[in-house]
Enzyme design. Structure first.
Site, PDB file in Angstrom:
ATOM      1  N   GLU A  27      29.744  44.418  36.831  1.00 40.08           N
ATOM      2  CA  GLU A  27      29.985  43.451  37.900  1.00 40.08           C
ATOM      3  C   GLU A  27      28.740  42.603  38.122  1.00 40.08           C
ATOM      4  O   GLU A  27      27.607  43.062  37.914  1.00 40.08           O
ATOM      5  CB  GLU A  27      30.331  44.208  39.194  1.00 40.08           C
ATOM      6  N   ASN A  72      34.216  43.392  44.003  1.00 37.21           N
ATOM      7  CA  ASN A  72      34.248  42.478  45.142  1.00 37.21           C
ATOM      8  C   ASN A  72      33.834  41.064  44.725  1.00 37.21           C
ATOM      9  O   ASN A  72      34.335  40.079  45.264  1.00 37.21           O
ATOM     10  CB  ASN A  72      33.310  42.982  46.241  1.00 37.21           C
ATOM     11  N   ASN A 172      41.044  42.396  43.091  1.00 37.78           N
ATOM     12  CA  ASN A 172      40.284  43.628  43.308  1.00 37.78           C
ATOM     13  C   ASN A 172      40.374  44.076  44.759  1.00 37.78           C
ATOM     14  O   ASN A 172      40.158  43.265  45.676  1.00 37.78           O
ATOM     15  CB  ASN A 172      38.800  43.367  42.981  1.00 37.78           C
ATOM     16  N   GLU A 173      40.697  45.316  44.970  1.00 37.54           N
ATOM     17  CA  GLU A 173      40.675  45.956  46.306  1.00 37.54           C
ATOM     18  C   GLU A 173      41.201  45.026  47.394  1.00 37.54           C
ATOM     19  O   GLU A 173      40.590  44.884  48.456  1.00 37.54           O
ATOM     20  CB  GLU A 173      39.253  46.437  46.637  1.00 37.54           C
ATOM     21  N   TYR A 244      35.237  56.787  44.914  1.00 37.84           N
ATOM     22  CA  TYR A 244      33.799  57.090  44.933  1.00 37.84           C
ATOM     23  C   TYR A 244      33.616  58.330  45.789  1.00 37.84           C
ATOM     24  O   TYR A 244      34.199  58.414  46.872  1.00 37.84           O
ATOM     25  CB  TYR A 244      33.007  55.926  45.536  1.00 37.84           C
ATOM     26  N   GLU A 292      37.794  51.986  38.930  1.00 42.95           N
ATOM     27  CA  GLU A 292      36.445  52.209  39.488  1.00 42.95           C
ATOM     28  C   GLU A 292      36.358  53.674  39.891  1.00 42.95           C
ATOM     29  O   GLU A 292      37.152  54.141  40.716  1.00 42.95           O
ATOM     30  CB  GLU A 292      36.184  51.327  40.713  1.00 42.95           C
ATOM     31  N   GLN A 349      29.185  51.939  37.682  1.00 44.54           N
ATOM     32  CA  GLN A 349      29.188  50.863  36.713  1.00 44.54           C
ATOM     33  C   GLN A 349      28.327  51.304  35.531  1.00 44.54           C
ATOM     34  O   GLN A 349      28.123  52.500  35.381  1.00 44.54           O
ATOM     35  CB  GLN A 349      28.684  49.598  37.371  1.00 44.54           C
TER      36      GLN A 349
HETATM   37  O1  AHR Z   1      31.467  49.024  42.333  1.00 44.45           O
HETATM   38  C1  AHR Z   1      30.963  48.516  43.526  1.00 44.45           C
HETATM   39  C2  AHR Z   1      32.047  47.997  44.454  1.00 44.45           C
HETATM   40  O2  AHR Z   1      32.839  49.061  44.903  1.00 44.45           O
HETATM   41  C3  AHR Z   1      33.040  47.054  43.841  1.00 44.45           C
HETATM   42  O3  AHR Z   1      32.598  45.745  43.834  1.00 44.45           O
HETATM   43  C4  AHR Z   1      34.227  47.190  44.746  1.00 44.45           C
HETATM   44  O4  AHR Z   1      35.425  46.938  44.089  1.00 44.45           O
HETATM   45  C5  AHR Z   1      34.114  48.613  45.265  1.00 44.45           C
HETATM   46  O5  AHR Z   1      34.274  48.663  46.630  1.00 44.45           O
END
Ligand code: AHR
Length: 499
Positions: A27, A72, A172-173, A244, A292, A349
């Site tokens: 990203e 994002n 995305n999201e 996450y 992700e 990432q």
């Molecule tokens: O990977 C970091 C961020 O985490 C990404 O930009 C977003 O999609 C997620 O919230």
């Protein structure tokens, strides 16, 4: 510790492991692109401006599908800013990370990099501030042969052959309030359907990933996914999931049990996919694109996420310890055990921002989480088997009961790959592995990762504290393997099978 018995049967198959579960994510955030993969002024820069030292250490990860440019970031990105001669590309205020984006790295640079690294590109369109038409034009730029406006633009920019980008994320999201252009599910679904139609009209062979829930913490979890799939199910091939995790309360045993949470998220998302399929009497099954996933909990406050209008600021630079490496292995075990459901997954990432590889000036560091990824990715060919596991376990505070040893297995004709995580903080785990009706003949290769303490990190001063090593505590007796797993360890073993 009491013995753990792992029983496998060649006929108890889950599904072939899709190599795309070993994908990554790049990203435009912090120093992921600039000072990460791309730094023309570095002494390591190759003729295209890429950091040769970074690419060299990324190679053993054997990443398959690479998601780009966000995240994002994607929800405010206009791809045309990144595809003209470099001197005429605009610097812009990038709102997702409050940074300055110079656009010196764009679609063409990413494609050159992807080719160099044998990555299959996966692009995220802007469904936040962008339009369906902008997405359609990007598909034409990437995939159409000579003769029309955007294809000709690509050729003028130096790439006569189409890039043939097969995988596209529809935003995305979009379920998150933090996302530029966030809307409720039904409005997102309309937006995504409009873009999907135009994109598939340009190239009917592309595959599309609809935005699923970005976190279980949102009240819209699952309801969002149902609404979206019901509306654009026929256009979308996959639904995305993000996850996450972290050790916020500093309880290692509890943290290492987080794999239950990951398993559950996959199974719940699969339930939504099957529900929508059944309700719409459709032949089309949707699969999960876990685009992700990682450990991320230390560098989440604004100090680490607000770039204060700098170019390539230090954002999201998480330092990973041994426990995090075990959790990364746990994610991979979970994806392999759900090979029938998870077809794509992207480690978020790859460099500097929540990443296995860290740069500092011209130096480079391999973080703890680098090693399990390499150990698994190099043993990914074959069919996931359903392991039956009997042995000691414990009740975790947050995630319920787990076996002390977490495992997954892949059968590849005459080879068996077994992955083992010993969650015990201070005890060696004795394990037997039995492949019914076949028998194990030899150990072809075995690697293990451990370290002095759950909180041990690799640092620029001491970079080799937590690294994978050849593993020797495995022997074969009467066709079964007998293994001694060190406390807090990840082990990957490739066995040759008997006749
Ligand atoms: O990977 C970091 C961020 O985490 C990404 O930009 C977003 O999609 C997620 O919230």
């Amino acid at each position: 510790m009491d013995q753990t018995r792992i029983t496998l049967h060649p006929d108890f198959q889950i599904a072939p492991v899709d190599s795309r579960i070993f994908g990554g994510f790049l990203e435009h955030v912090g120093r992921a692109v600039y000072q990460g993969v791309y730094q023309p002024e570095s002494l390591h820069a190759d003729q295209d401006g890429f950091r040769g030292d970074v690419l060299e250490v990324l190679k053993p990860m054997c990443l398959t599908t690479l998601r780009y440019p966000g995240g994002n970031f994607a929800s405010g990105y206009h791809w045309q800013n990144g595809v003209s001669p470099r001197t005429s590309r605009p610097s812009v205020r990038e709102l997702a990370w409050q940074s300055i984006e110079t656009n010196q790295f764009g679609t063409d640079e990413f494609m050159i990099l992807a080719r160099k690294m044998c990555w299959s590109p996966m692009l995220t369109i802007n469904l936040g501030t962008g339009s369906p038409e902008e997405a359609r034009n990007w598909v034409e730029y990437c995939n159409s042969p000579v003769g029309t406006q955007y294809a000709n633009m690509r050729i003028a920019n130096g790439s006569p052959e189409p890039y043939n980008v097969k995988l596209w994320c529809l935003g995305n999201e979009m379920d998150g309030r933090w996302q530029m252009g966030h809307v409720p599910a039904d409005q997102y679904a309309i937006r995504a359907q409009q873009a999907a139609k135009l994109m598939k009209d340009i190239d009917p062979t592309i595959e599309l990933v609809a935005c699923g829930s970005s976190t279980k913490a949102l009240s819209t979890y699952m309801e969002w996914d149902r609404t979206v799939l019901e509306y654009i199910g026929e256009y979308a091939d996959f639904i995305s999931s993000h996850c996450y995790v972290g050790n916020s309360n500093g309880n290692t045993a509890d943290y290492l049990a987080v794999t239950n949470f990951i398993d559950k998220q996959i199974e719940e998302m699969d339930i939504v996919c099957r529900y929508v399929q059944a309700r719409s009497r459709s032949k089309k099954r949707h699969y999960l694109c876990f685009d992700e996933w990682n450990v991320w909990y230390r560098k989440t406050t604004s100090e680490y996420t607000n770039g204060k209008w700098q170019i390539a600021p230090h954002l999201l630079e998480e330092e990973y310890d041994l426990a995090d490496a075990l959790v990364v292995a746990g994610f991979l075990n979970s994806f392999i055990r759900h090979a029938d459901v998870v077809k794509i997954a992207n480690l978020a990432q790859i460099v500097n921002a929540i990443a296995p590889v860290q740069t500092c000036g011209d130096k480079l560091l391999l973080q703890t989480i680098y090693y399990p990824f390499v150990m698994y990715s190099n043993r990914r060919e074959g069919i996931a088997l359903q392991p039956v596991i009997k042995g000691p376990g414990y009740m975790s505070d947050s995630y319920g009961y787990v076996n002390t040893v977490d495992t997954s297995a892949i059968l590849d004709e005459s080879l068996l790959n077994v992955f083992l995580v010993n969650r015990s903080i201070n005890e060696t785990a004795p394990v037997t592995i039995d492949l019914i009706n076949k028998g194990l003949a030899n150990v072809k290769s075995a690697d293990a990762l451990t370290g002095p303490h759950a909180n041990t990190c690799n640092t620029f001063e001491q970079p080799l504290t937590v690294v994978s090593q050849p593993f020797r505590a495995v022997q074969i007796l009467n066709g079964k393997a007998i293994v001694e797993l060190p406390p807090l360890s990840v082990t990957a073993i490739t066995f040759e099978l008997g006749t």
